[in-house]
Design an enzyme around this catalytic site. Structure first.
Site, PDB file in Angstrom:
ATOM      1  N   SER A 141       0.873  -1.181   0.000  1.00 48.03           N
ATOM      2  CA  SER A 141       0.000   0.000   0.000  1.00 48.03           C
ATOM      3  C   SER A 141       0.910   1.231   0.000  1.00 48.03           C
ATOM      4  O   SER A 141       2.117   1.106   0.253  1.00 48.03           O
ATOM      5  CB  SER A 141      -0.830  -0.030   1.290  1.00 48.03           C
ATOM      6  N   TYR A 154      -1.603  -2.214  10.286  1.00 48.64           N
ATOM      7  CA  TYR A 154      -1.667  -2.177   8.827  1.00 48.64           C
ATOM      8  C   TYR A 154      -0.326  -1.742   8.237  1.00 48.64           C
ATOM      9  O   TYR A 154       0.183  -2.341   7.291  1.00 48.64           O
ATOM     10  CB  TYR A 154      -2.778  -1.207   8.420  1.00 48.64           C
TER      11      TYR A 154
END
Ligand code: NAD
Length: 266
Positions: A141, A154
């Protein structure tokens, strides 16, 4: 068209569902995985199979459980005979600052987001080596390259996926037909993002359009959300024979966000 056999984790919705569809459209058999309404998943499975004339199966393995990661890999091998493409897309997200992060949730996030891709890679690599062809695509990401507060599970997971990608690429570098790459999307419109926009609209008493714009501007994404179908097309490219020279890469698909952190102050 390339007729290959693929596992796409977390493909019952969002980006994973778009990847499953794009690979099926290219003639690939696809093993779906992820949670959701049983009837909706069966509808998705049957539609992809009918529309693209490929074999589409579903395995509801919980990737937070190590043995179920093995189960997913063997289910795909049983159904297709071999796995040529592994897309590690499934994700779980928690939202806490480090001070208050429940350890159980931390361990669960790392299990689903990092350990499962590792175990699935372990399962599929020997067959790929034997056949001298394989594609592993890991989801990182923009948050695999920088941090925001309150997202440590995350961010650590997505940084770790770059490490797993490079480690895997290093170990298969001698085999021309096998590549492993990571992709690093910016904000993509998915059911998860829609939920976050709705929460923001409630919290700030904004219209849906204004909440959308606020969500994007807080992340320095100056255009609109990224369409999951466009992320899926990048994966289709990485699965083609012609991409054989790209391995160990971390490819941004973020409208220039990661290239301009300083400009946007993100
Ligand atoms: P999503 O939350 O919409 O879907 C996640 C999928 O993972 C679902 O199918 C869910 O059922 C599955 N899943 C969750 N826990 C699981 C478990 N224990 N076992 C098996 N399946 C499980 O996610 P998304 O937004 O489509 O994101 C897909 C990938 O793209 C993720 O790796 C995410 O980090 C990455 N990504 C997304 C964005 C974005 O803006 N949406 C941005 C950057 C990166």
């Amino acid at each position: 068209m390339f007729r290959r056999n693929a596992i796409v984790t977390g493909s019952t919705r969002g980006i994973g569902a778009a990847i499953a569809e794009a690979l099926a459209a290219e003639g690939c058999n696809v093993m779906l995985n992820g949670f959701g309404d049983v009837e909706a998943i069966e509808k998705q499975r049957a539609r992809l199979s009918d529309e693209y004339d490929v074999y589409v199966a579903y395995c509801g393995a919980d990737l937070g459980v190590e043995s179920e990661c093995d189960t997913l890999a063997s289910a795909a091998e049983d159904v297709f005979g071999q796995v040529d493409i592994l897309v590690n897309n499934a994700v779980i997200r928690y939202f806490h600052n480090i001070d208050d992060f429940p350890r159980e949730e931390w361990n669960h996030a790392l299990a689903v987001n990092v350990t499962a891709p590792f175990i699935l890679t372990q399962n599929v690599l020997p067959g790929m080596r034997n056949r001298r062809w394989g594609r592993i695509i890991n989801f990182s990401s923009v948050l695999g390259m920088a941090a925001r507060s309150g997202r440590s599970d995350y961010i650590v997971s997505k940084h770790a996926m770059l490490g797993l990608t490079r480690s895997t690429a290093a170990e298969v570098r001698d085999v021309e037909g096998i590549t492993c790459n990571a992709i690093c999307p910016g904000s993509v419109i998915t059911p998860n993002t829609e939920k976050k926009i709705a929460e923001l609209a409630d919290e700030l008493e904004l219209s849906s359009d204004d909440a959308r714009a606020t969500f994007l501007s807080r992340r320095g994404q100056s255009r609109d959300f990224i369409d999951p179908a466009r992320v899926a097309q990048l994966i289709v490219f990485l699965c083609q024979d012609s991409s054989l020279d790209i391995t160990g890469a971390a490819l941004p698909i973020d409208q220039g966000r990661s290239a301009t952190w300083l400009e946007f102050g993100q």
